[in-house]
Design an enzyme around this catalytic site. Structure first.
Site, PDB file in Angstrom:
ATOM      1  N   TYR A   1       8.918   0.620   3.680  1.00  0.00           N
ATOM      2  CA  TYR A   1       8.263  -0.124   4.751  1.00  0.00           C
ATOM      3  C   TYR A   1       7.456  -1.338   4.307  1.00  0.00           C
ATOM      4  O   TYR A   1       7.542  -2.395   4.908  1.00  0.00           O
ATOM      5  CB  TYR A   1       7.345   0.831   5.532  1.00  0.00           C
ATOM      6  CG  TYR A   1       6.557   0.176   6.639  1.00  0.00           C
ATOM      7  CD1 TYR A   1       7.179  -0.206   7.822  1.00  0.00           C
ATOM      8  CD2 TYR A   1       5.196  -0.070   6.503  1.00  0.00           C
ATOM      9  CE1 TYR A   1       6.457  -0.811   8.843  1.00  0.00           C
ATOM     10  CE2 TYR A   1       4.473  -0.664   7.521  1.00  0.00           C
ATOM     11  CZ  TYR A   1       5.098  -1.040   8.684  1.00  0.00           C
ATOM     12  OH  TYR A   1       4.397  -1.642   9.686  1.00  0.00           O
TER      13      TYR A   1
ATOM     14  N   CYS B   1      -3.050  -3.944   0.623  1.00  0.00           N
ATOM     15  CA  CYS B   1      -3.663  -5.195   0.194  1.00  0.00           C
ATOM     16  C   CYS B   1      -2.686  -5.926  -0.717  1.00  0.00           C
ATOM     17  O   CYS B   1      -1.733  -5.342  -1.220  1.00  0.00           O
ATOM     18  CB  CYS B   1      -4.962  -4.943  -0.567  1.00  0.00           C
ATOM     19  SG  CYS B   1      -6.241  -4.133   0.409  1.00  0.00           S
TER      20      CYS B   1
ATOM     21  N   ASN C   1      -5.948  -3.545  -5.240  1.00  0.00           N
ATOM     22  CA  ASN C   1      -4.984  -2.978  -4.301  1.00  0.00           C
ATOM     23  C   ASN C   1      -4.861  -1.494  -4.616  1.00  0.00           C
ATOM     24  O   ASN C   1      -4.514  -1.123  -5.730  1.00  0.00           O
ATOM     25  CB  ASN C   1      -3.633  -3.674  -4.437  1.00  0.00           C
ATOM     26  CG  ASN C   1      -2.526  -3.048  -3.601  1.00  0.00           C
ATOM     27  OD1 ASN C   1      -1.365  -3.136  -3.941  1.00  0.00           O
ATOM     28  ND2 ASN C   1      -2.882  -2.407  -2.496  1.00  0.00           N
ATOM     29  N   GLY C   2      -5.149  -0.646  -3.621  1.00  0.00           N
ATOM     30  CA  GLY C   2      -5.070   0.789  -3.829  1.00  0.00           C
ATOM     31  C   GLY C   2      -6.283   1.481  -3.232  1.00  0.00           C
ATOM     32  O   GLY C   2      -7.047   0.885  -2.464  1.00  0.00           O
TER      33      GLY C   2
ATOM     34  N   GLY D   1      -1.683  -7.500   4.326  1.00  0.00           N
ATOM     35  CA  GLY D   1      -3.038  -7.393   4.847  1.00  0.00           C
ATOM     36  C   GLY D   1      -3.435  -8.639   5.600  1.00  0.00           C
ATOM     37  O   GLY D   1      -3.236  -9.748   5.101  1.00  0.00           O
TER      38      GLY D   1
END
Length: 488
Positions: free
Chosen positions: A264, A23, A123-124, A49
């Site tokens: 990535y 995210c 986020n997480g 996302g």
């Protein structure tokens, strides 16, 4: 006649054999163009996302929210942005790691409470969310979503604290795992990072004096924001009309920065964890060439995420770099399902081989990761059919042997080819002349973590820095079962 597939069928056909994005979060305080800048920040972080996006703004009296499914540019029209009035805002791009892809799971969450209206973007992934949620439900809490982030606002409401910061601190002390958060109220913008620092979060300042937070610095470039520093692991930064305050309300923990962000996820033009992503990826490629050399005529990347690592491999090996694979960025625009006679459609619609780059050549393919191996096998077949005489696969990361429970949607253990097969078995399955992965030590050397103590590398080592429940792997599917039942 070919049938017209639904979009989920199309996503299955063209799905990359890669870990899925997490995210993106963005926050800004004290700007006359708060919603506009939030839109731009989310637009620049679309890679993190693509399922849903949302913005909540504050004018000092009210919070205004708008969210939708799909890409940022398709959700927010000029009129919708105008409705998000105020000088503070937070935003979120979502890929579902916990909770299915439905509109009611879009963030930021907005709730009413005895503390006033609160909006939160996360986020997480919280590794004890299922346990906490179950207990809260037994005590009478009613959840509106199936995302783990909602447990935070319920814990805040039930904390008994009368001020926002104490309630937020109390709630976060009861959860474990990865969280970078931005929280918005009528008068405050708060940024928080978990004590291990799994997910990145940076702070900057614009010339107009507004304070900005984002998952990556690429969001600063598009909004003319000057980077100041990272939000530190375990730090809570509060911004209001009186200024900026910093707190460390949590017990200190060992840093566990997500190393896959460098490999990535993050954009190569971003700086995260205090380092250039481009520089690290190039160093990974350099290490790969030094550690795993091979005689060849050309180096080609699997685009786009392996481009910089392949450039580093070429530089260190002296083998020329070429763009031998061209990636289409518009696969979501087609809705025609091909006849089954068109083999390997999922790979062919996304990648095409430049025949004169590989024909008659010994080719080194550089990729950044291999999960199931299905797409890699199809790409290799395409390159072989284009006339490559030898194909050597080099991966700029160690074998992925374990799923992630901290916010990356990596397949289960049984789906990961490197967890269930030897290197020689993988070579035979992919039908390459040789295959080699970067070692864990060399990976840490490339990110200047020579002792291997500052990053989380659990997906490569199964050494998890934060304890999680044994049924963690079943939780996402359980949430999705709830969604299917309700959707039907």
């Amino acid at each position: 006649m070919s049938s017209i597939p639904n979009t989920s069928r199309l996503r299955t056909l063209v799905r990359d054999d890669k870990p899925k994005e997490e995210c993106a979060i963005f926050g800004i305080f004290n700007s006359q163009e708060a919603a506009n800048f939030t839109y731009l920040g989310l637009y620049s972080m679309q890679h993190r996302g693509q399922e849903s996006s949302g913005i909540v703004s504050s004018d000092g009296e009210h919070l205004y929210r708008y969210a939708g499914m799909g890409l940022v540019s398709n959700i927010f029209t000029e009129s919708k942005i105008r409705e998000l009035t105020g000088t503070a805002a937070i935003g979120h791009n979502r890929y579902s790691t916990t909770g299915a892809s439905f509109l009611r799971n879009a963030q930021p969450l907005r709730v009413e409470s005895h503390l006033g209206p609160i909006a939160l973007a996360h986020n997480g992934n919280l590794v004890n969310s299922w346990e906490v949620r179950s207990q809260l439900e037994k005590e009478g809490s009613i959840f509106q979503t199936t995302i783990d982030s909602e447990v935070i606002v319920h814990l805040m409401a039930r904390s008994g604290e009368t001020d926002l910061l104490s309630a937020l601190s109390s709630a976060l002390k009861k959860v474990r795992g990865a969280y970078s958060l931005v929280v918005l109220t009528k008068s405050h913008l708060i940024a928080v990072r978990d004590p291990n620092g799994f997910r990145p979060l940076v702070m900057g300042r614009r010339d107009d004096g507004s304070i900005v937070f984002a998952s990556e610095t690429c969001a600063f470039d598009i909004t003319d924001t000057t980077y100041e520093r990272d939000v530190e692991p375990g730090e809570m930064i509060v911004v209001d009309r009186t200024g900026i305050r910093s707190f460390y309300p949590f017990p200190q923990a060992k840093p566990a920065l997500c190393i896959f962000e460098y490999i990535y996820f993050a954009r190569p033009d971003s700086n995260i964890f205090g380092e250039s992503v481009y520089k690290v990826r190039k160093a990974l490629g350099n290490q790969l060439a030094k550690e795993l050399p091979v005689e060849a005529d050309v180096v080609i990347p699997v685009p786009d995420s392996a481009n910089i690592a392949a450039l580093g491999y070429s530089e260190a090996s002296g083998i020329p770099f070429q763009s031998g694979l061209i990636r289409s960025h518009y696969v979501g625009r087609t809705f025609i399902e091909p006849d089954q006679k068109i083999r390997d459609f999922g790979a062919k619609i996304k990648y095409n081989v430049v025949k004169n780059v590989v024909e008659g050549k010994r080719v080194v393919i550089v990729d950044d990761s291999i999960m199931r191996g299905t797409t890699s096998r199809k790409i290799i077949k395409m390159i072989r059919n284009a006339g490559a005489t030898e194909i050597h696969l080099r991966v700029s990361a160690p074998p992925t042997i374990s799923p992630c429970y901290y916010g990356i949607d990596i397949p289960t253990h049984k789906e990961l080819i490197a967890a269930t097969h030897t290197i020689e078995e993988i070579r035979k399955y992919l039908r390459v002349d040789s295959i080699a992965y970067l070692s864990v030590d060399s990976m840490h050397k490339a990110v200047n973590d020579h002792k291997g103590g500052g990053f989380c590398n659990a997906c490569f080592t199964a050494d998890y820095p934060v304890e999680f429940q044994s049924d963690m792997g079943n939780q996402k599917s359980l949430f999705k079962e709830y969604e299917v039942e309700e959707h039907v």
